[in-house]
Design a protein around this motif. Structure first.
Motif, PDB file in Angstrom:
ATOM      1  N   GLN A  71      38.026  43.266  39.871  1.00  0.00           N
ATOM      2  CA  GLN A  71      39.224  43.770  38.742  1.00  0.00           C
ATOM      3  C   GLN A  71      40.471  42.461  38.932  1.00  0.00           C
ATOM      4  O   GLN A  71      40.840  42.431  40.415  1.00  0.00           O
ATOM      5  N   GLY A  72      41.570  41.620  38.605  1.00  0.00           N
ATOM      6  CA  GLY A  72      42.283  41.157  38.869  1.00  0.00           C
ATOM      7  C   GLY A  72      43.607  42.145  37.913  1.00  0.00           C
ATOM      8  O   GLY A  72      44.587  43.168  38.712  1.00  0.00           O
ATOM      9  N   GLY A  76      42.915  42.619  31.123  1.00  0.00           N
ATOM     10  CA  GLY A  76      41.752  42.737  29.971  1.00  0.00           C
ATOM     11  C   GLY A  76      41.591  43.018  28.541  1.00  0.00           C
ATOM     12  O   GLY A  76      41.829  44.640  29.118  1.00  0.00           O
ATOM     13  N   LEU A 133      50.438  33.201  27.587  1.00  0.00           N
ATOM     14  CA  LEU A 133      50.092  33.884  27.089  1.00  0.00           C
ATOM     15  C   LEU A 133      51.203  35.404  26.781  1.00  0.00           C
ATOM     16  O   LEU A 133      51.742  34.900  27.926  1.00  0.00           O
ATOM     17  N   ALA A 134      51.336  36.698  25.618  1.00  0.00           N
ATOM     18  CA  ALA A 134      52.230  37.636  26.184  1.00  0.00           C
ATOM     19  C   ALA A 134      51.718  38.091  27.331  1.00  0.00           C
ATOM     20  O   ALA A 134      53.045  38.601  28.235  1.00  0.00           O
ATOM     21  N   ALA A 139      48.682  38.292  34.025  1.00  0.00           N
ATOM     22  CA  ALA A 139      46.963  38.224  34.561  1.00  0.00           C
ATOM     23  C   ALA A 139      47.248  37.372  35.417  1.00  0.00           C
ATOM     24  O   ALA A 139      47.762  36.499  36.233  1.00  0.00           O
ATOM     25  N   GLY A 143      41.037  36.720  36.194  1.00  0.00           N
ATOM     26  CA  GLY A 143      40.728  37.096  35.119  1.00  0.00           C
ATOM     27  C   GLY A 143      41.302  35.881  33.576  1.00  0.00           C
ATOM     28  O   GLY A 143      40.423  35.995  33.027  1.00  0.00           O
ATOM     29  N   SER A 146      37.812  34.112  34.126  1.00  0.00           N
ATOM     30  CA  SER A 146      36.421  35.289  34.280  1.00  0.00           C
ATOM     31  C   SER A 146      35.961  35.515  32.280  1.00  0.00           C
ATOM     32  O   SER A 146      35.295  35.457  31.841  1.00  0.00           O
ATOM     33  N   GLY A 151      45.030  31.521  24.345  1.00  0.00           N
ATOM     34  CA  GLY A 151      47.011  31.483  24.111  1.00  0.00           C
ATOM     35  C   GLY A 151      47.330  30.827  23.365  1.00  0.00           C
ATOM     36  O   GLY A 151      46.626  30.163  22.133  1.00  0.00           O
ATOM     37  N   VAL A 206      35.294  34.551  41.786  1.00  0.00           N
ATOM     38  CA  VAL A 206      35.755  34.062  41.778  1.00  0.00           C
ATOM     39  C   VAL A 206      36.799  34.404  42.829  1.00  0.00           C
ATOM     40  O   VAL A 206      37.540  34.974  42.735  1.00  0.00           O
TER      41      VAL A 206
HETATM   42  C1  LIG Z   1      49.783  41.582  25.947  1.00  0.00           C
HETATM   43  C2  LIG Z   1      48.659  40.817  26.481  1.00  0.00           C
HETATM   44  C3  LIG Z   1      48.423  39.801  25.376  1.00  0.00           C
HETATM   45  C4  LIG Z   1      47.165  38.615  25.404  1.00  0.00           C
HETATM   46  N1  LIG Z   1      47.867  37.490  25.378  1.00  0.00           N
HETATM   47  C5  LIG Z   1      46.224  37.017  24.483  1.00  0.00           C
HETATM   48  C6  LIG Z   1      46.220  35.515  24.617  1.00  0.00           C
HETATM   49  O1  LIG Z   1      47.030  34.965  23.759  1.00  0.00           O
HETATM   50  N2  LIG Z   1      44.526  35.237  25.193  1.00  0.00           N
HETATM   51  C7  LIG Z   1      43.530  35.818  25.673  1.00  0.00           C
HETATM   52  O2  LIG Z   1      43.223  35.037  26.027  1.00  0.00           O
HETATM   53  N3  LIG Z   1      43.858  36.916  26.046  1.00  0.00           N
HETATM   54  C8  LIG Z   1      45.351  37.189  25.716  1.00  0.00           C
HETATM   55  N4  LIG Z   1      45.091  38.925  26.778  1.00  0.00           N
HETATM   56  C9  LIG Z   1      44.092  38.925  27.389  1.00  0.00           C
HETATM   57  C10 LIG Z   1      43.928  39.354  28.514  1.00  0.00           C
HETATM   58  O3  LIG Z   1      45.394  39.007  29.259  1.00  0.00           O
HETATM   59  C11 LIG Z   1      43.659  38.059  29.410  1.00  0.00           C
HETATM   60  O4  LIG Z   1      41.700  38.016  29.167  1.00  0.00           O
HETATM   61  C12 LIG Z   1      43.279  37.655  31.140  1.00  0.00           C
HETATM   62  O5  LIG Z   1      42.912  36.379  30.979  1.00  0.00           O
HETATM   63  C13 LIG Z   1      43.207  38.882  31.918  1.00  0.00           C
HETATM   64  O6  LIG Z   1      43.365  38.602  33.261  1.00  0.00           O
HETATM   65  P1  LIG Z   1      43.299  39.837  34.029  1.00  0.00           P
HETATM   66  O7  LIG Z   1      43.342  38.536  35.591  1.00  0.00           O
HETATM   67  O8  LIG Z   1      44.322  40.778  33.452  1.00  0.00           O
HETATM   68  O9  LIG Z   1      42.022  39.848  34.351  1.00  0.00           O
HETATM   69  P2  LIG Z   1      41.218  42.089  33.930  1.00  0.00           P
HETATM   70  O10 LIG Z   1      41.489  42.101  32.930  1.00  0.00           O
HETATM   71  O11 LIG Z   1      41.746  42.973  35.526  1.00  0.00           O
HETATM   72  O12 LIG Z   1      40.226  41.627  34.220  1.00  0.00           O
HETATM   73  C14 LIG Z   1      39.550  40.933  32.941  1.00  0.00           C
HETATM   74  C15 LIG Z   1      37.667  39.919  32.839  1.00  0.00           C
HETATM   75  O13 LIG Z   1      37.372  39.449  34.656  1.00  0.00           O
HETATM   76  C16 LIG Z   1      37.429  39.760  34.836  1.00  0.00           C
HETATM   77  N5  LIG Z   1      37.384  39.823  36.275  1.00  0.00           N
HETATM   78  C17 LIG Z   1      38.651  39.194  37.168  1.00  0.00           C
HETATM   79  N6  LIG Z   1      39.208  38.706  38.407  1.00  0.00           N
HETATM   80  C18 LIG Z   1      38.047  37.875  38.181  1.00  0.00           C
HETATM   81  C19 LIG Z   1      37.784  37.574  39.871  1.00  0.00           C
HETATM   82  N7  LIG Z   1      38.155  37.238  40.486  1.00  0.00           N
HETATM   83  N8  LIG Z   1      36.608  37.000  40.108  1.00  0.00           N
HETATM   84  C20 LIG Z   1      35.180  37.254  38.430  1.00  0.00           C
HETATM   85  N9  LIG Z   1      35.903  37.889  37.370  1.00  0.00           N
HETATM   86  C21 LIG Z   1      36.875  39.190  37.750  1.00  0.00           C
HETATM   87  C22 LIG Z   1      36.638  41.540  34.875  1.00  0.00           C
HETATM   88  O14 LIG Z   1      36.219  41.729  36.095  1.00  0.00           O
HETATM   89  C23 LIG Z   1      37.014  41.657  33.738  1.00  0.00           C
HETATM   90  O15 LIG Z   1      35.131  41.669  33.216  1.00  0.00           O
HETATM   91  C24 LIG Z   1      46.317  39.689  26.238  1.00  0.00           C
HETATM   92  C25 LIG Z   1      46.364  40.621  26.636  1.00  0.00           C
HETATM   93  C26 LIG Z   1      47.342  41.274  26.331  1.00  0.00           C
HETATM   94  C27 LIG Z   1      47.222  43.165  27.671  1.00  0.00           C
END
Ligand SMILES: Cc1cc2nc3c(=O)[nH]c(=O)nc-3n(C[C@H](O)[C@H](O)[C@H](O)COP(=O)(O)OP(=O)(O)OC[C@H]3O[C@@H](n4cnc5c(N)ncnc54)[C@H](O)[C@@H]3O)c2cc1C
Length: 465
Positions: A71-72, A76, A133-134, A139, A143, A146, A151, A206
């Motif tokens: 989890q990052g 997600g 992105l929002a 984020a 994440g 991955s 965006g 990662v």
């Molecule tokens: C308000 C809002 C707006 C958003 N807008 C967009 C948008 O415009 N475009 C878009 O693409 N997404 C958007 N998202 C989705 C989200 O922000 C993205 O998917 C983001 O990349 C997730 O990053 P995170 O660090 O929160 O990952 P997490 O939610 O913690 O994890 C997401 C995935 O990545 C994996 N992961 C995390 N870190 C690692 C690591 N270091 N190594 C291997 N695997 C890992 C996790 O196991 C999981 O499968 C939005 C979400 C919200 C809440």
């Protein structure tokens, strides 16, 4: 002694007291997510702080066949980061910016670095990182990589995949992939970093990445435009690109989305008498001081031709931010309205109008009285198509219709050569459908890669495949 119990103890011992917790209060926020769609459980949360520590803990898990979820920032949207009994590994302590170089135009950031911190670091050396992105305040780089996040600037700068020059990861068996290159050209065999980008944590952990930076755009102009139809939006996009060469973002929002933002979120002003059928939010950027003049000339021509009904160009940064706030609140605005079936789909840009007509027909046939919010990244064909439960109908009876609804919307997408997941990934929420719709030959290749890198299926085992 239970085998897994002793493995958990080994993991704790390997990281020391700052590197793990079993405290339910500390773990609780990591077991739920933003939309309250998934909740999970875990026997242990690990918080390694170095790549070496990740190597040790994954080595132990591989040996014991113990499953983990990574989890990052927990933003997600497809449930992949929420553990369901697996050990949770958080990246929150792997969070250094290792280097930043204005000549190479590159930054090396660890997995737990938050996107807005990369923006700030780039800004401090007069550069920019173009993924926006929002969720950028939470984020993380790990994440974003991955999920291959998108965006609002994808048409101009590409998705996360296009920003990664090099990558460091730990494989499921605890060995390191050391690919933190800063090179822009390197044709020595398979480009292995791409295996981890968009893999949703199924092929490795990662730990760090080298990311490309771009020049800051000294001039930006933001306009909010009232349109009647999605056809106008698509024609306008191409017109503005041709005439200004400076379209950085082109987002659309339908009337209901804007009305709900006004109803359910604070300070959502729309600078038109009535909320139009469609709004286009267009951001232009470039090095040219005449940008604003060129944009106004192009917009006047579009209005004279009837492509745009009304338009306002932001007069200052505050007004530009207020236009963006509307767009960024499209999801939050729906929350108080009850259950919603959300679709993160893409179609060729030219097919957006056909998609919206056909999807609306299908949705209203299956759920009469449903409320449809359509918005998103018109410039790359990625529409967020959300169907909210009808007023006066229980969430439960609406949920009963959601499988048929999803199937029908995604049938429309596939008939237009689109994708059922444009940028959020497959995770657990779209897994069953992905496995059913994806060609068998593609699945066989993916499974072969997964089996080679993660033979004990310990990394995010419920996700994707
Ligand atoms: C308000 C809002 C707006 C958003 N807008 C967009 C948008 O415009 N475009 C878009 O693409 N997404 C958007 N998202 C989705 C989200 O922000 C993205 O998917 C983001 O990349 C997730 O990053 P995170 O660090 O929160 O990952 P997490 O939610 O913690 O994890 C997401 C995935 O990545 C994996 N992961 C995390 N870190 C690692 C690591 N270091 N190594 C291997 N695997 C890992 C996790 O196991 C999981 O499968 C939005 C979400 C919200 C809440």
């Amino acid at each position: 002694m239970d085998a897994h119990f002793s493995t958990l103890t080994r993991l704790q011992d390997a990281l020391g007291p700052n590197g793990w917790t079993r405290d339910p209060d500390l773990i609780a926020p990591h077991l739920v997510e933003w939309r309250d769609r998934w909740s999970g459980n875990t026997p242990l949360m690990l918080m390694p702080s170095t790549t070496g520590e990740v190597e040790i803990i994954l080595g132990i898990c591989h040996e014991a066949g113990l499953a983990v979820t990574t989890q990052g920032g927990n933003t997600g949207l497809v449930g992949a980061q929420i553990p369901l009994g697996e050990v949770l590994i958080s990246t929150k302590r792997i969070n250094a910016i290792r280097a930043i170089d204005p000549v190479d135009d590159a930054i090396i950031a660890e997995a737990g670095v938050i996107l807005s911190q990369v923006h700030d670091a780039a800004h401090q050396i007069g550069k920019r990182f173009p993924i926006c992105l929002a969720s950028e305040g939470s984020a993380t780089i790990g994440g974003l990589i991955s999920t291959n996040a998108g965006g609002v600037h994808v048409r101009r700068h590409g998705m996360m995949r296009a920003q990664v020059l090099g990558l460091e990861a730990v494989l499921p068996n605890g060995t390191r992939y050391d690919g933190l290159s800063v090179l822009r050209k390197d044709n020595t065999g398979y480009d292995l970093k791409h295996l981890f980008i968009g893999a949703e944590g199924t092929l490795g952990f990662v730990t760090a990445a080298t990311l490309k930076l771009v020049a800051q755009s000294p001039f930006t102009t933001v306009a909010l435009l009232a349109l009647d139809t999605p056809e106008q939006a698509v024609r306008l996009l191409h017109r503005l690109e041709a005439q200004t060469g400076a379209v950085a973002a082109f987002e659309v929002m339908n009337r209901l989305g804007v009305e709900l933002a006004q109803k359910n979120c604070a300070n959502m002003a729309v600078p038109f008498g009535n909320v139009p059928k469609w709004l286009a939010l267009v951001e232009f950027e470039g090095p040219d001081p005449d940008l604003a003049v060129r944009v106004e000339t192009a917009l006047m021509a579009a209005m004279e031709e009837g492509l745009v009904q009304e338009g306002v160009v932001a007069q200052n940064q505050m007004q530009a931010k207020s236009f963006w706030a509307l767009r960024e609140n499209m999801s939050a605005a729906q929350k108080p309205e009850g259950a919603a079936a959300k679709h993160d789909v893409s179609v060729p840009v030219s097919k957006i109008p056909a998609f919206l007509v056909q999807a609306d027909q299908a949705a209203r046939q299956i759920v009469p009285g449903c409320r449809i919010v359509a918005f998103g990244h018109c410039s790359d064909g990625n529409i967020h198509y959300d169907v909210i439960q009808p007023q006066g109908v229980s969430a439960q009876s609406f949920q009963g219709l959601v499988p048929a609804l999803n199937e029908a919307i995604h049938d429309v997408v596939m008939s237009l050569n689109g994708s059922i997941s444009a940028e959020h990934g497959i995770g657990v929420s779209r897994r069953e459908e992905f496995l059913r719709r994806e060609p068998a030959s593609h699945l066989a290749m993916m499974r072969a890669i997964k089996a080679a890198l993660d033979p004990h299926n310990i990394m995010n085992p419920r996700v994707l495949l």
